[in-house]
Write an enzyme that holds these catalytic residues in place. Structure first.
Site, PDB file in Angstrom:
ATOM      1  N   LYS A 224      -2.124  -2.714  -8.424  1.00 26.90           N
ATOM      2  CA  LYS A 224      -2.003  -4.176  -8.527  1.00 26.90           C
ATOM      3  C   LYS A 224      -1.331  -4.564  -9.848  1.00 26.90           C
ATOM      4  O   LYS A 224      -0.617  -5.555  -9.926  1.00 26.90           O
ATOM      5  CB  LYS A 224      -3.390  -4.818  -8.420  1.00 26.90           C
TER       6      LYS A 224
ATOM      7  N   ASN B  73       0.858  -1.189   0.000  1.00 31.76           N
ATOM      8  CA  ASN B  73       0.000   0.000   0.000  1.00 31.76           C
ATOM      9  C   ASN B  73       0.886   1.228   0.000  1.00 31.76           C
ATOM     10  O   ASN B  73       1.645   1.439   0.941  1.00 31.76           O
ATOM     11  CB  ASN B  73      -0.866   0.014   1.261  1.00 31.76           C
TER      12      ASN B  73
ATOM     13  N   GLY C  99      -8.589  -0.672  -0.578  1.00 35.56           N
ATOM     14  CA  GLY C  99      -9.512  -0.421   0.524  1.00 35.56           C
ATOM     15  C   GLY C  99     -10.340  -1.613   0.945  1.00 35.56           C
ATOM     16  O   GLY C  99     -11.150  -1.521   1.861  1.00 35.56           O
TER      17      GLY C  99
HETATM   18  P1  ADP Z   1      -6.972  -4.066  -1.005  1.00 37.97           P
HETATM   19  O1  ADP Z   1      -6.179  -3.064  -1.761  1.00 37.97           O
HETATM   20  O2  ADP Z   1      -8.420  -3.987  -1.246  1.00 37.97           O
HETATM   21  O3  ADP Z   1      -6.601  -4.085   0.438  1.00 37.97           O
HETATM   22  P2  ADP Z   1      -5.674  -6.649  -1.127  1.00 37.97           P
HETATM   23  O4  ADP Z   1      -4.864  -7.146  -2.237  1.00 37.97           O
HETATM   24  O5  ADP Z   1      -4.954  -6.297   0.112  1.00 37.97           O
HETATM   25  O6  ADP Z   1      -6.545  -5.448  -1.666  1.00 37.97           O
HETATM   26  O7  ADP Z   1      -6.782  -7.732  -0.792  1.00 37.97           O
HETATM   27  C1  ADP Z   1      -7.744  -7.531   0.212  1.00 37.97           C
HETATM   28  C2  ADP Z   1      -7.812  -8.732   1.121  1.00 37.97           C
HETATM   29  O8  ADP Z   1      -8.091  -9.913   0.374  1.00 37.97           O
HETATM   30  C3  ADP Z   1      -6.514  -9.026   1.848  1.00 37.97           C
HETATM   31  O9  ADP Z   1      -6.429  -8.289   3.048  1.00 37.97           O
HETATM   32  C4  ADP Z   1      -6.608 -10.529   2.075  1.00 37.97           C
HETATM   33  O10 ADP Z   1      -7.384 -10.794   3.216  1.00 37.97           O
HETATM   34  C5  ADP Z   1      -7.354 -11.015   0.858  1.00 37.97           C
HETATM   35  N1  ADP Z   1      -6.415 -11.448  -0.190  1.00 37.97           N
HETATM   36  C6  ADP Z   1      -5.849 -10.678  -1.132  1.00 37.97           C
HETATM   37  N2  ADP Z   1      -5.020 -11.373  -1.909  1.00 37.97           N
HETATM   38  C7  ADP Z   1      -5.062 -12.647  -1.468  1.00 37.97           C
HETATM   39  C8  ADP Z   1      -4.415 -13.851  -1.862  1.00 37.97           C
HETATM   40  N3  ADP Z   1      -3.581 -13.889  -2.895  1.00 37.97           N
HETATM   41  N4  ADP Z   1      -4.711 -14.979  -1.163  1.00 37.97           N
HETATM   42  C9  ADP Z   1      -5.559 -14.942  -0.119  1.00 37.97           C
HETATM   43  N5  ADP Z   1      -6.189 -13.845   0.302  1.00 37.97           N
HETATM   44  C10 ADP Z   1      -5.958 -12.693  -0.355  1.00 37.97           C
HETATM   45 MG    MG Z   2      -4.911  -4.741   1.332  1.00 38.77          MG
END
Ligand code: ADP
Ligand code: MG
Length: 474
Positions: free
Chosen positions: A305, A146, A369
């Protein structure tokens, strides 16, 4: 679970007593949030949700995450200065994703005019889960980094004391003494203070760019108060205030109603919904200014991403960090499988694989988020629908990480006390400051552990899914 709280979980009376102590301790320590009913005032507040018990974290992986943080700081900073890389990487995304496209337009516009900003401040948080392999061994896998508005550095600075007390109440005095000190609020403030000092105007303020609805204000106050204690003035403003009060002088110094701003610390601005035409104009004004933006728009784009996915491609890290082979190896060791859905054979193949076996993957749009990713059947349905359209390039695919669940209690106001199977996500805060070409600060500033019940695929603390936690190293 390796930390060995099974005895606690079996003793319902002890759990109830400890939970009551924990909630009062959290309120006393300032682990607070405004309520959903009264998000605009602090007359009535709740404790921020947190676990009753600290969660086990493998020591080696925790240390690995700390060690690699300075590498990630270097990497993000390098990407933010690499126009060619950002342009190439985001080319397919900005054709279909309007939000990323608008951010990118501002980025290009600011570059064309020439940067007035000379001091750069990065505050990021790299998030990980502990992927449990077939042999039962856990590996550190990055979820995302982030680069804008990474939150909970404030509140998490205060949860360790709560968990220490809980362990003592539960008769685990020895274990309580092992909880690590953690103060990201201070680390973040030191970075902001350094940027403020290098900007070089005693009269200028630090501006927190905050949301319309500020439920998480106490988290931000922790950082603000660290700055006040260093005699640095802090103001809180929204995009709308910037639109109404903001101006630049001839050398593009930023003023808010006559008050010069040295540092703009964004705690807002990462979701499309906040930007109407006026707020886009405000954003452009800020980016054009000489003020230190944390992050500048290039660094925000470095946190998409799509960039994360591109970094996992062979040879890309080496190009971005020439002369740093060890850093490259440490960074790469944290990557999960990441896949481009760009048009072409490679994208066709992985889309077909994911449709056939959706539980292996997470489908991610260019959003932040929490609550935006797609899993399982929903992933299959969406991908089926968009697999032959350019729209699919606004997403990336990622291998799903599978941590080993552990039992814990998620303490939330107005919720019954019950044991849940939980998984955790570790975040490490990184802070760096660059003056011109010279990096003058590059540090890991502390950690954040967030824990959620296994039945929730997605979502953070602000989204109401995860809760604050403290690592117990095993
Ligand atoms: P954001 O920017 O919305 O926070 P994230 O990539 O952090 O996006 O994903 C949000 C949530 O989804 C993470 O906090 C985690 O709990 C779950 N998550 C994301 N990527 C994965 C993954 N590759 N495997 C398992 N859970 C995931
Ligand atoms: Mg996240």
């Amino acid at each position: 679970m390796a930390a060995g709280w099974q005895d606690v979980v079996r003793d319902a009376a002890a759990v109830r007593e400890a939970a009551a102590v924990a909630v009062d301790a959290a309120l006393l320590a300032g682990v607070l949030m405004r309520t959903g009913e009264q998000p605009h005032a602090s007359d009535v507040v709740n404790y921020a949700p947190f676990t009753l018990l600290p969660s086990a974290v493998p020591r080696a992986l925790f240390e690995q995450a700390y060690t690699v943080q300075q590498d990630f700081n270097l990497l993000v900073d390098a990407i933010s200065q690499n126009k060619e890389f950002l342009e190439q990487t985001l080319a397919s995304t900005i054709k279909v994703d309007d939000f990323t496209a608008r951010l990118f337009r501002i980025y290009m516009q600011v570059l064309e005019e020439g940067l007035a900003q000379t001091v750069f401040l990065g505050i990021n948080r790299s998030d990980y889960m502990f992927d449990c392999g077939p042999d039962g061994r856990a590996a550190l896998r990055q979820i995302e980094i982030n680069t804008i508005a990474a939150s909970f550095g404030g509140l998490t600075s205060r949860t360790t004391d709560v968990h220490r007390l809980v362990l003592k109440v539960l008769g685990k005095t020895e274990e309580a003494s092992h909880l690590l000190p953690n103060n990201p609020a201070k680390g973040l403030a030191l970075g902001i203070a350094k940027a403020w000092q290098l900007y070089g105007s005693q009269r200028a303020v630090v501006m927190f760019l905050v949301e319309e609805v500020q439920r998480n204000i106490f988290d931000q106050r922790c950082v603000e108060n660290e700055l006040w204690s260093r005699n640095i003035r802090v103001v809180r403003k929204r995009f709308r205030d910037v639109f109404e009060q903001g101006s630049l002088d001839a050398s593009r110094r930023l003023y808010m109603d006559g008050q010069e701003v040295a540092v703009v610390y964004y705690r807002e601005g990462y979701v499309p919904q906040v930007y109407d035409q006026q707020n886009w104009e405000a954003r452009l004004l800020l980016e054009r200014s000489r003020a230190v933006k944390c992050p500048d728009i290039a660094t925000q784009l470095a946190g998409t991403k799509k960039v994360q996915q591109e970094l996992s491609r062979q040879g890309v890290l080496e190009e971005l960090l020439p002369g740093h082979p060890e850093a490259v190896a440490r960074v790469r060791a944290t990557f999960a499988g990441l896949y481009s859905l760009d048009e072409g054979e490679e994208g066709d193949r992985i889309a077909a694989t994911a449709i056939a076996d959706p539980d292996r993957f997470v489908l991610k749009p260019q959003r932040e988020g929490g609550g935006n990713n797609l899993y399982g059947e929903e992933l299959r349905e969406v991908l089926e629908k968009i697999k032959d359209s350019p729209e699919r390039t606004s997403y990336i695919l990622m291998d799903k990480i599978r941590p080993q669940p552990a039992l814990n209690y998620l303490l939330r106001a107005h919720s019954p006390l019950q044991v849940s199977e939980c998984i955790s996500e570790l975040g490490i805060f990184g802070v760096y400051v660059r003056q011109g070409q010279q990096l003058v600060l590059n540090e890991a500033a502390g950690h954040l552990l967030r824990t959620k019940a296994v039945e929730h695929a997605d979502g953070g603390v602000a989204a109401g899914v995860a809760v604050l936690d403290t690592p117990y190293l095993v």
